[in-house]
Design an enzyme around this catalytic site. Structure first.
Site, PDB file in Angstrom:
ATOM      1  N   ASN A   1     -29.654 -47.583 -72.010  1.00  0.00           N
ATOM      2  CA  ASN A   1     -28.920 -48.825 -72.269  1.00  0.00           C
ATOM      3  C   ASN A   1     -29.950 -49.855 -72.717  1.00  0.00           C
ATOM      4  O   ASN A   1     -30.670 -50.431 -71.898  1.00  0.00           O
ATOM      5  CB  ASN A   1     -28.194 -49.285 -71.002  1.00  0.00           C
ATOM      6  CG  ASN A   1     -27.401 -50.567 -71.199  1.00  0.00           C
ATOM      7  OD1 ASN A   1     -27.437 -51.174 -72.258  1.00  0.00           O
ATOM      8  ND2 ASN A   1     -26.693 -50.992 -70.177  1.00  0.00           N
TER       9      ASN A   1
ATOM     10  N   LYS B   1     -32.689 -50.076 -69.797  1.00  0.00           N
ATOM     11  CA  LYS B   1     -32.329 -49.306 -68.608  1.00  0.00           C
ATOM     12  C   LYS B   1     -32.225 -47.838 -69.006  1.00  0.00           C
ATOM     13  O   LYS B   1     -31.727 -47.520 -70.091  1.00  0.00           O
ATOM     14  CB  LYS B   1     -30.984 -49.782 -68.045  1.00  0.00           C
ATOM     15  CG  LYS B   1     -30.968 -51.227 -67.590  1.00  0.00           C
ATOM     16  CD  LYS B   1     -29.582 -51.629 -67.108  1.00  0.00           C
ATOM     17  CE  LYS B   1     -29.538 -53.102 -66.725  1.00  0.00           C
ATOM     18  NZ  LYS B   1     -28.168 -53.522 -66.299  1.00  0.00           N
TER      19      LYS B   1
ATOM     20  N   ARG C   1     -25.618 -46.340 -74.630  1.00  0.00           N
ATOM     21  CA  ARG C   1     -24.538 -47.312 -74.491  1.00  0.00           C
ATOM     22  C   ARG C   1     -24.596 -48.276 -75.679  1.00  0.00           C
ATOM     23  O   ARG C   1     -25.642 -48.841 -75.990  1.00  0.00           O
ATOM     24  CB  ARG C   1     -24.680 -48.118 -73.201  1.00  0.00           C
ATOM     25  CG  ARG C   1     -23.558 -49.141 -73.042  1.00  0.00           C
ATOM     26  CD  ARG C   1     -23.900 -50.200 -72.018  1.00  0.00           C
ATOM     27  NE  ARG C   1     -22.809 -51.176 -71.886  1.00  0.00           N
ATOM     28  CZ  ARG C   1     -22.976 -52.447 -71.558  1.00  0.00           C
ATOM     29  NH1 ARG C   1     -24.187 -52.905 -71.306  1.00  0.00           N
ATOM     30  NH2 ARG C   1     -21.945 -53.258 -71.470  1.00  0.00           N
TER      31      ARG C   1
ATOM     32  N   HIS D   1     -16.216 -52.808 -71.044  1.00  0.00           N
ATOM     33  CA  HIS D   1     -16.276 -51.987 -69.819  1.00  0.00           C
ATOM     34  C   HIS D   1     -15.479 -50.694 -69.968  1.00  0.00           C
ATOM     35  O   HIS D   1     -15.025 -50.101 -68.974  1.00  0.00           O
ATOM     36  CB  HIS D   1     -15.751 -52.759 -68.595  1.00  0.00           C
ATOM     37  CG  HIS D   1     -16.555 -53.952 -68.218  1.00  0.00           C
ATOM     38  ND1 HIS D   1     -15.979 -55.129 -67.776  1.00  0.00           N
ATOM     39  CD2 HIS D   1     -17.900 -54.170 -68.223  1.00  0.00           C
ATOM     40  CE1 HIS D   1     -16.927 -56.015 -67.518  1.00  0.00           C
ATOM     41  NE2 HIS D   1     -18.102 -55.454 -67.788  1.00  0.00           N
TER      42      HIS D   1
ATOM     43  N   ARG E   1     -19.334 -66.755 -66.779  1.00  0.00           N
ATOM     44  CA  ARG E   1     -18.370 -66.966 -67.857  1.00  0.00           C
ATOM     45  C   ARG E   1     -17.077 -67.566 -67.312  1.00  0.00           C
ATOM     46  O   ARG E   1     -16.614 -67.212 -66.237  1.00  0.00           O
ATOM     47  CB  ARG E   1     -18.057 -65.653 -68.572  1.00  0.00           C
ATOM     48  CG  ARG E   1     -19.239 -64.996 -69.245  1.00  0.00           C
ATOM     49  CD  ARG E   1     -18.796 -63.759 -70.009  1.00  0.00           C
ATOM     50  NE  ARG E   1     -19.932 -62.978 -70.505  1.00  0.00           N
ATOM     51  CZ  ARG E   1     -20.147 -61.700 -70.216  1.00  0.00           C
ATOM     52  NH1 ARG E   1     -19.302 -61.037 -69.448  1.00  0.00           N
ATOM     53  NH2 ARG E   1     -21.198 -61.074 -70.693  1.00  0.00           N
TER      54      ARG E   1
ATOM     55  N   MET F   1     -21.889 -63.282 -55.664  1.00  0.00           N
ATOM     56  CA  MET F   1     -20.730 -63.314 -54.776  1.00  0.00           C
ATOM     57  C   MET F   1     -21.145 -63.283 -53.309  1.00  0.00           C
ATOM     58  O   MET F   1     -20.467 -63.881 -52.454  1.00  0.00           O
ATOM     59  CB  MET F   1     -19.793 -62.138 -55.099  1.00  0.00           C
ATOM     60  CG  MET F   1     -18.491 -62.152 -54.324  1.00  0.00           C
ATOM     61  SD  MET F   1     -17.494 -63.668 -54.552  1.00  0.00           S
ATOM     62  CE  MET F   1     -17.004 -63.505 -56.286  1.00  0.00           C
TER      63      MET F   1
ATOM     64  N   GLU G   1     -20.958 -45.402 -64.889  1.00  0.00           N
ATOM     65  CA  GLU G   1     -20.934 -45.452 -66.346  1.00  0.00           C
ATOM     66  C   GLU G   1     -21.965 -44.507 -66.958  1.00  0.00           C
ATOM     67  O   GLU G   1     -21.735 -43.931 -68.027  1.00  0.00           O
ATOM     68  CB  GLU G   1     -21.173 -46.891 -66.811  1.00  0.00           C
ATOM     69  CG  GLU G   1     -20.033 -47.827 -66.430  1.00  0.00           C
ATOM     70  CD  GLU G   1     -20.338 -49.283 -66.705  1.00  0.00           C
ATOM     71  OE1 GLU G   1     -19.998 -49.754 -67.806  1.00  0.00           O
ATOM     72  OE2 GLU G   1     -20.924 -49.940 -65.820  1.00  0.00           O
TER      73      GLU G   1
END
Length: 398
Positions: free
Chosen positions: A9, A16, A91, A180, A241, A283, A384
């Site tokens: 990626n 990555k 990706r 996604h 966002r 979070m 993924e």
């Protein structure tokens, strides 16, 4: 049997990578090269057999990052020459309307990926640069591009069409693409398995909640609607966002605040969402702040979950019959407070969360709905990289 695939990626400032066994899903090695193109040294982290190896590396460009990755494999293993790699999977964020499935990379495919950079200027150029360098580094292996958008090209026209001038939309390729896709595809299949139902008989709403977040309505394994649009900005509230917003806010800020397009872009993509409301985009920090009585954090959490609940309701209407709501990605898999608050009050729609099951910590796929819930509520870890690896094997016939 082992079918190892090198999954890459390539981002604008990071690379990555992971060696994944496409058969059993095991990761033989995981790595990250950071700060590509920066003024100082970059940072490489290479993990194999549970041991992390960190080093400072000079990475002025993606070629240097790929060389650093190859050197890490040589120093710390596994030996790629002896590993039996069958393919390299990449990706790619934006496949436009050109790629409805993963493809083996050749010069023609690369040129289209680069042409689509106007739709993903921060991602596709870096994706293409990483692919070119990887093809030079591993010239004897097939390379496969796996697109974030491909899963969503099955959306009906009514779902992907924006109500703007048709010619303007056509000229500038403006439509809902969604993102996604590899995660939504993987998780929806895992959900069918967990439910013990054939995929073609299973309807699910997948909530991929991470720093980037999106919802997807999946009917019989096929995406029929998703919350992200032309770009990843639309839809759910995210880490930085805004998600859905009145488009006239852009005009208002230009006229009253004197902000130009770049400043507004920066505001909505990098200084909004949970960060803009609370001062933190993590979070975990947000939940801690809520427990400490921070009113801004409380509002941010409620706005985040309220937006998720609205999309769940709209996709219930889109699908008509829903077998399960599925939470995945970093927040979806780990934040029980978000899961509970997002589905609170939906009991009349047949969605009931079991509080004890929801609070239980586990890395395994699980059902957290009550026995009486007509709609199951699942928590399924996404993978993924495994999805990319398996697509690479499928495309190459390895």
């Amino acid at each position: 049997m082992s079918t190892p695939v090198l999954v890459i990626n390539s981002g604008s400032s990071s690379l990555k990578y992971q060696v994944v066994d496409a058969d059993d899903g095991g990761a033989l090695a995981v790595g990250l090269v950071e700060r590509i193109g920066g003024s100082g040294h970059g940072r490489l982290t290479h993990t194999v057999d549970g041991e992390k190896h960190r080093s400072d590396v000079a990475v002025p460009d993606h070629a240097a990052a790929m060389a650093a990755m190859a050197d890490a494999f040589e120093q710390h293993g596994p030996d790629l020459a002896a590993a039996g790699l069958v393919a390299v999977g990449h990706r790619v964020v934006q496949g436009g309307a050109r790629f409805g499935h993963s493809v083996r990379v050749d010069e023609a495919a690369l040129e289209i990926i680069e042409e689509l950079s106007a739709l993903a200027p921060l991602h596709n150029p870096a994706n293409a640069a990483g692919i070119r360098v990887a093809m030079d580094t591993f010239p004897d292996l097939p390379h496969v591009a796996v697109f974030d958008t491909a899963f969503h090209l099955t959306m009906p026209e009514v779902a992907h069409t924006y109500a703007i001038d048709r010619q303007v939309a056509a000229d500038h390729r403006i439509r809902r693409y969604g993102f996604h896709g590899t995660s939504h595809a993987y998780v929806s299949r895992q959900a069918a398995e967990l439910l013990g139902k054939p995929l073609e008989e299973t309807n699910v709403i997948v909530l991929h909640l991470g720093n980037g977040a999106s919802a997807c309505a999946v009917r019989a394994g096929v995406s029929v609607d998703t919350s992200m649009g032309l770009t990843p900005l639309e839809g759910l509230v995210m880490g930085t966002r805004s998600g859905d917003i009145d488009p006239a806010v852009v005009f208002h800020l230009a006229r009253t605040a004197g902000m130009d397009i770049d400043a507004i872009d920066d505001l909505l993509n990098k200084r909004s969402g949970v960060l803009g409301l609370s001062g933190s985009q993590d979070m975990r920090d947000l939940v801690d702040a809520v427990e400490a009585g921070d009113a801004d954090a409380q509002l941010a959490l409620e706005v985040y979950c309220y937006r998720v609940r609205k999309y769940v309701g709209s996709y219930l209407a889109v699908l008509g019959r829903v077998d399960a709501i599925v939470f995945t990605a970093g927040i979806g898999e780990n934040a029980d407070e978000v899961r509970e608050l997002s589905l609170r009050g939906l009991e009349s729609l047949g969605i009931e969360v079991d509080g004890e099951a929801n609070r239980a910590r586990s890395k395994e796929p699980r059902d957290i709905a009550t026995a009486a819930s007509r709609v199951r509520v699942l928590v399924i870890p996404t993978n993924e990289e495994l999805e990319i690896a398996r697509d690479a094997v499928r495309v190459t016939g390895s």
